[in-house]
Design a protein around this motif. Sequence first.
Motif, mmCIF file in Angstrom:
data_model
loop_
_atom_site.group_PDB
_atom_site.id
_atom_site.type_symbol
_atom_site.label_atom_id
_atom_site.label_comp_id
_atom_site.label_asym_id
_atom_site.label_seq_id
_atom_site.Cartn_x
_atom_site.Cartn_y
_atom_site.Cartn_z
ATOM 1 N N LYS A 133 36.998 51.545 47.781
ATOM 2 C CA LYS A 133 36.347 50.645 46.833
ATOM 3 C C LYS A 133 37.221 50.527 45.599
ATOM 4 O O LYS A 133 37.525 51.512 44.949
ATOM 5 C CB LYS A 133 34.981 51.191 46.442
ATOM 6 C CG LYS A 133 34.063 51.438 47.618
ATOM 7 C CD LYS A 133 32.795 50.663 47.489
ATOM 8 C CE LYS A 133 31.790 51.030 48.558
ATOM 9 N NZ LYS A 133 32.017 50.420 49.813
ATOM 10 N N LEU A 134 37.641 49.308 45.296
ATOM 11 C CA LEU A 134 38.480 49.068 44.113
ATOM 12 C C LEU A 134 37.729 48.250 43.098
ATOM 13 O O LEU A 134 36.961 47.415 43.341
ATOM 14 C CB LEU A 134 39.777 48.354 44.497
ATOM 15 C CG LEU A 134 40.710 49.155 45.391
ATOM 16 C CD1 LEU A 134 41.916 48.323 45.787
ATOM 17 C CD2 LEU A 134 41.184 50.400 44.667
ATOM 18 N N VAL B 63 53.632 41.640 34.081
ATOM 19 C CA VAL B 63 53.823 40.246 34.499
ATOM 20 C C VAL B 63 52.494 39.676 34.983
ATOM 21 O O VAL B 63 51.573 40.417 35.308
ATOM 22 C CB VAL B 63 54.914 40.107 35.595
ATOM 23 C CG1 VAL B 63 56.241 40.675 35.130
ATOM 24 C CG2 VAL B 63 54.489 40.752 36.889
ATOM 25 N N SER B 64 52.412 38.372 35.043
ATOM 26 C CA SER B 64 51.172 37.735 35.477
ATOM 27 C C SER B 64 50.907 38.049 36.952
ATOM 28 O O SER B 64 51.851 38.237 37.724
ATOM 29 C CB SER B 64 51.250 36.220 35.290
ATOM 30 O OG SER B 64 52.134 35.654 36.239
ATOM 31 N N THR C 44 43.335 39.702 41.067
ATOM 32 C CA THR C 44 42.751 40.035 39.775
ATOM 33 C C THR C 44 43.782 40.842 38.995
ATOM 34 O O THR C 44 44.726 41.401 39.582
ATOM 35 C CB THR C 44 41.475 40.874 39.947
ATOM 36 O OG1 THR C 44 41.831 42.131 40.552
ATOM 37 C CG2 THR C 44 40.432 40.150 40.790
ATOM 38 N N LYS C 45 43.616 40.931 37.703
ATOM 39 C CA LYS C 45 44.554 41.712 36.890
ATOM 40 C C LYS C 45 44.526 43.183 37.293
ATOM 41 O O LYS C 45 45.565 43.832 37.357
ATOM 42 C CB LYS C 45 44.214 41.567 35.404
ATOM 43 C CG LYS C 45 44.602 40.223 34.844
ATOM 44 C CD LYS C 45 44.341 40.156 33.355
ATOM 45 C CE LYS C 45 44.754 38.802 32.822
ATOM 46 N NZ LYS C 45 44.583 38.712 31.383
ATOM 47 N N LYS C 46 43.337 43.699 37.600
ATOM 48 C CA LYS C 46 43.212 45.106 37.995
ATOM 49 C C LYS C 46 43.947 45.370 39.306
ATOM 50 O O LYS C 46 44.692 46.331 39.426
ATOM 51 C CB LYS C 46 41.732 45.471 38.142
ATOM 52 C CG LYS C 46 41.483 46.893 38.554
ATOM 53 C CD LYS C 46 39.990 47.163 38.685
ATOM 54 C CE LYS C 46 39.738 48.562 39.207
ATOM 55 N NZ LYS C 46 38.313 48.829 39.405
ATOM 56 N N ARG C 47 43.767 44.490 40.283
ATOM 57 C CA ARG C 47 44.433 44.663 41.584
ATOM 58 C C ARG C 47 45.945 44.477 41.433
ATOM 59 O O ARG C 47 46.731 45.208 42.037
ATOM 60 C CB ARG C 47 43.865 43.684 42.603
ATOM 61 C CG ARG C 47 44.300 43.957 44.028
ATOM 62 C CD ARG C 47 43.598 43.014 44.997
ATOM 63 N NE ARG C 47 43.780 43.402 46.352
ATOM 64 C CZ ARG C 47 42.950 44.169 47.055
ATOM 65 N NH1 ARG C 47 41.856 44.632 46.493
ATOM 66 N NH2 ARG C 47 43.201 44.473 48.300
ATOM 67 N N ALA C 48 46.364 43.512 40.631
ATOM 68 C CA ALA C 48 47.792 43.278 40.404
ATOM 69 C C ALA C 48 48.434 44.507 39.776
ATOM 70 O O ALA C 48 49.548 44.902 40.150
ATOM 71 C CB ALA C 48 47.994 42.053 39.517
ATOM 72 N N ALA D 246 51.424 46.667 41.434
ATOM 73 C CA ALA D 246 52.689 46.895 40.720
ATOM 74 C C ALA D 246 53.021 48.387 40.675
ATOM 75 O O ALA D 246 54.177 48.782 40.854
ATOM 76 C CB ALA D 246 52.608 46.318 39.309
ATOM 77 N N GLU D 247 52.015 49.213 40.458
ATOM 78 C CA GLU D 247 52.244 50.664 40.429
ATOM 79 C C GLU D 247 52.639 51.184 41.808
ATOM 80 O O GLU D 247 53.544 52.007 41.929
ATOM 81 C CB GLU D 247 50.986 51.373 39.922
ATOM 82 C CG GLU D 247 50.714 51.117 38.456
ATOM 83 C CD GLU D 247 49.342 51.609 37.997
ATOM 84 O OE1 GLU D 247 48.550 52.105 38.840
ATOM 85 O OE2 GLU D 247 49.056 51.484 36.795
ATOM 86 N N LEU D 248 51.971 50.693 42.854
ATOM 87 C CA LEU D 248 52.312 51.112 44.215
ATOM 88 C C LEU D 248 53.722 50.656 44.596
ATOM 89 O O LEU D 248 54.485 51.417 45.208
ATOM 90 C CB LEU D 248 51.289 50.565 45.214
ATOM 91 C CG LEU D 248 49.883 51.157 45.123
ATOM 92 C CD1 LEU D 248 48.938 50.398 46.043
ATOM 93 C CD2 LEU D 248 49.887 52.639 45.429
#
Length: 108
Positions: A107-108, A70-71, A7-11, A15-17
């Motif tokens: 929980k994410l 990025v996607s 998902t965009k939120k998980r991506a 990316a931040e991690l």
Amino acid sequence: MTRSKLTKKRARLLAELEHLVGKNCYNGNIQNWGPGGVYEGKGRDFRYPLTMIDESGEKRRRKYPAATDVSPQMLATGYYAFGANRLHIIEALDDVLRHLETHHGLKL
């Protein structure tokens, strides 16, 4: 990443991690020379580049900023290249998140 689509939120979180992990590289063999040729000691921290494969199959390297723009599909291909070896850092971080979700109630 073959398990599921990101998902965009998980991506964004991955990316931040990745950006946090990638900025913690160190090479003790780098010689540091400052202004005027003054030797400043051995060793240097550096940002390890994330390599991703874009939609056309081209390699894209990124150091800064975090790859939050990025996607999710492109981010999912992200790895660190160590010579002939690769560390699939995005997949590894997703494994860590999945472990925390399954075994520690994240929980994410």
